[in-house]
Structure formats: C-alpha cells, structure tokens
Design an enzyme around this catalytic site. Sequence first.
Site, PDB file in Angstrom:
ATOM      1  CG  HIS A   1      -1.709  -1.174   1.520  1.00 33.84           C
ATOM      2  ND1 HIS A   1      -2.475  -1.828   0.589  1.00 33.84           N
ATOM      3  CD2 HIS A   1      -1.846  -1.873   2.681  1.00 33.84           C
ATOM      4  CE1 HIS A   1      -3.042  -2.872   1.162  1.00 33.84           C
ATOM      5  NE2 HIS A   1      -2.682  -2.928   2.422  1.00 33.84           N
TER       6      HIS A   1
ATOM      7  CG  ASP B   1      -4.753  -6.310   2.330  1.00 35.36           C
ATOM      8  OD1 ASP B   1      -4.780  -6.805   3.449  1.00 35.36           O
ATOM      9  OD2 ASP B   1      -4.610  -5.085   2.147  1.00 35.36           O
TER      10      ASP B   1
HETATM   11  C1  NGQ Z   1      -4.127  -5.279   8.665  1.00 31.97           C
HETATM   12  N1  NGQ Z   1      -5.018  -4.176   6.728  1.00 31.97           N
HETATM   13  O1  NGQ Z   1      -3.080  -5.365   9.309  1.00 31.97           O
HETATM   14  O2  NGQ Z   1      -4.910  -6.223   8.552  1.00 31.97           O
HETATM   15  C2  NGQ Z   1      -4.434  -3.953   8.032  1.00 31.97           C
HETATM   16  C3  NGQ Z   1      -5.365  -3.167   8.900  1.00 31.97           C
HETATM   17  C4  NGQ Z   1      -3.838  -1.598  10.120  1.00 31.97           C
HETATM   18  C5  NGQ Z   1      -4.837  -3.260   5.778  1.00 31.97           C
HETATM   19  N2  NGQ Z   1      -4.037  -2.276   6.040  1.00 31.97           N
HETATM   20  C6  NGQ Z   1      -4.758  -2.767  10.208  1.00 31.97           C
HETATM   21  N3  NGQ Z   1      -5.437  -3.362   4.620  1.00 31.97           N
HETATM   22  O3  NGQ Z   1      -3.332  -1.257   9.060  1.00 31.97           O
HETATM   23  O4  NGQ Z   1      -3.606  -0.988  11.179  1.00 31.97           O
HETATM   24 ZN    ZN Z   2      -2.267  -5.808   4.980  1.00 34.76          ZN
END
Ligand code: NGQ
Ligand code: ZN
Length: 463
Positions: free
Chosen positions: A281, A332
């Site tokens: 990302h 993801d």
């Molecule tokens: C995750 N997911 O770690 O699952 C993250 C969300 C975060 C994405 N960034 C949690 N798509 O980034 O703090």
């Molecule tokens: Zn992630």
Amino acid sequence: MAGSTLFAEQALLPEGWASDVLFEIGADGDLAAVVPDAAAHPARRTAPVAAGPVIPGMPNLHSHAFQRAMAGLTERAGKAGDEDSFWTWRQLMYAFAGRIAPGEVEAIAAQAYVEMLKAGYTAVGEFHYLHHDLDGRAYANPAEMSERIIAAAHAAGIGITHLPVLYAQGGFGGEPPRPGQRRFLHDLDGFLGLVDALSQRHARDPQVRVGIAPHSLRAVTPELLAGAVRGLHARDRDAPVHIHIAEQTKEVDDCLAWSGKRPVQWLLDTMQVDRRWCLVHATHMTGDETKRVAASGAVAGLCPTTEANLGDGIFPATDFLAAGGRFGIGSDSHISVSPVEELRWLEYGQRLLHRRRNVLSGGGSVGARLYRAALAGGAQALARPIGRFATGARADLLVIDKNAPCMLGKTGDALLDAFVFAGNVNPVRDVMVGGKWLVQERHYLAEEAVFARFRSAIATLGA
Ligand code: NGQ
Ligand code: ZN
C-alpha cells in the site's frame, strides 16, 4: 514423488510465448528442464498434454488469511453519526480477530489457500500478526499460530513466504497499544526468537520461506524497525521485509506530525530500502517518493480490490511504472481472491483517473504486461524461485482452459488480455504447485474436506 513431464502446445516462457514446450519436473518439485519446440523430443510421446496454454502461477504477495472469514461482514453502515472509514472497519476487524482460536485460523487459512489455488495463485506471502492467545499471552509454543498457518499452506499445497509481524505500539511516537491489538505484540527478543524458531524448523522445506513484516511505521519504533531488519539479515541476508507503508491519508498526516516527513520519505531516508523490501500500500506518494521507491528496487505491494474496498486511494501506477518501478499483487483482506481482478482494477483505477484506455500497456498488451510484471515482482517479494519457467524454478503452473468461452480463438498475449479483462468465469482449469497437480478440471482435490472444516470454524465463530 517421482519426476514427471508435461507437454504444452503454448507456454509463457521468460522470453515470451513458445510453442511445443516440454516441461521436465524433478522429484523435488523443481523444473529440471523447459524445452521449447520439443515436438520431436523423445519424451514428447509419453508426456501428458496440457488441456490449454500453460502460464506461471501468480504469487499473492500480501495475505491476512483469517480475514477471508469476515469478507462481506463489513459492507453495511455502522453507527449513525459515524462516517464509515478504514478506521471503523479496523475496529470491526479487531473484534473479529479477537475471537479466533488456533484451530479456526488453520481452517480459515486452508479454505482461503484452496480458493487462491483455484483462482491461479500458487504462492502466498502471509503477513501474520495474530500471534498470541485471546488474552494477549503467548501460547505454550509461541509459534503456535504461525505453525497453524504453515500447516494450512502445506495441507492446501500452496507455497508460502511466512512473514511474522512485529507490532509494538498503538500509533506513531510510542502511543500505547490498544486492547484490540494485544494479540499482536512482541518485544525485539521475543520477535527474533519467533523468527529463529520458524526459520530453523522450515529451513529445508522448498515450499516455505521465512521473512519479517514490521507492521507499519505506526506500529514500530525506529529502533525496533532497525533492530528487526538487522537481526533478520544477520541470519539470512536475502530474507524479505514487508511493511504497510502509506495506505491512508491520516497515516501520512500523523507521520508528518510525528517526524516532519511523509511515511515513504521517512522510510527511504532512514532505512536502506532495497530489492529485499516490499512496500505494501504505497498508495500515497509524491512524485519524488514515487521515483525514489522505483529506483530502490523494492517491490510495491498493490492490493487494488482491498484498497478500493477500504477507501484507501489510487496508487500512482503510471508514474511508478514509467520510472521502472516493480510491483506485485496481493489479495490482502480477501474481499476478492482472484489475481485477474487485482490486475484489472489496477488498470481500471488508472483509466478512471486519467480518462484514457490501455494506460499501463507499456506499448503492447495490457494483460500481458501486468501479468508478467506481477509475476516478477511477486517472486522477488516472496524471495522464492517462482514466477518463471526456467530450470531450477518451482514447477508452479496454470493450465488455462482453451475451451473456456472467453478463450476461444485467442493465442499469445490476447489470451492474457482475455484472462485479465474477461475471465469472470474462472478459466483456470488445472493447477500444479511444486510438481503436484492440486486442481484438476477446476476441482481442488480435497475441496470438500477443507470446506467442511471451514464451515465448522464459521459456525463456532458465529460469523
Ligand atoms: C491489517 N489491513 O493489518 O490487517 C491492516 C489493517 C492496520 C490493511 N491495512 C490494520 N489493509 O493497518 O492498522
Ligand atoms: Zn495488509
């Protein structure tokens, strides 16, 4: 397992499409030889003939496997007055993650990996942070959850780059962790102990690679980040490092407030980012950051369906590719488990943004360019010999059904365009990983057993 052979009338080799290709597959699951123009080869007569064109299986460089079980559960308005956002989604995700036990993780991951295989992903990068028990205490075996994930990958047959996550703070500048994050936390010694245990246990398994994933600049201090990368590379100098870098504009603003720099800028100024890194990302970058990431040799980990689902923003793909940047794709959150949907939305985001067509074509076929670039970037990010048909690489391949309606009459790059843009009814017919047929005629061999365990995990979670 004995060695085997496969003959393909058309196959996508590193140098381009080739005809009459004979694959010789070693007992170890590696390609022992890839011979084009092999119509007269002595092994041709006995080799099974693929039921369509053969292309390399796609690496999925970013997965949080457990989230497959919550796909579809967060698509309705939350509390009145609250604007639904990435951050409100994250609250729901934490609540879900807070309830999952080891057996459920294994069942959900196995189901997710089978779905990946059927869609054409033959390797996965598991960015794994659900380490500890529900109360935040380490399991008797601190590697319990990691081992469940690896066991699920083994059972499904998918290759895995396991990326244990380092998580230590609730936000930039040492903010204390929140209750919903307690299952994720480590200090440096505990974390490197986990990396050591996993690396040693799986050192000789060609289906497993171990790297690390400092979760994000939000979740680690500069000292921890440096210590983890140093510790990893002292043990294994080629091991991959993945990090969530600049997904949300709030994250960029918070990083600026903390350090005076944007996240990508801070990372590039502070760490020696090179081809071992995968920046997941890298959505929000200035022109300068975009050029610098491209020049670093790092892979941009793009997850277009999740990035759309979570309202992240659009990656600057035209500038990044123009600067020679490398990318791979990931599913993801698993709102979609389909490599072609990721590639399609990568291109469609750019078409909608620039109001043009064939934006990422590089002067040729969009489907071929994106598929081939994502093979190379994904293989680099997962640090395994995958993504290309060459001697010594893993025998990870897809047979595209030449009789699928959208494939009729297509050859070469036109086939990849049809796959990426029109492959809505999955035309992946057969899938081989490490020399083993796992999917045949669109059916995963132990599909019902994997699904039964998934069904009971969902029943337990009451999802
Ligand atoms: C995750 N997911 O770690 O699952 C993250 C969300 C975060 C994405 N960034 C949690 N798509 O980034 O703090
Ligand atoms: Zn992630």
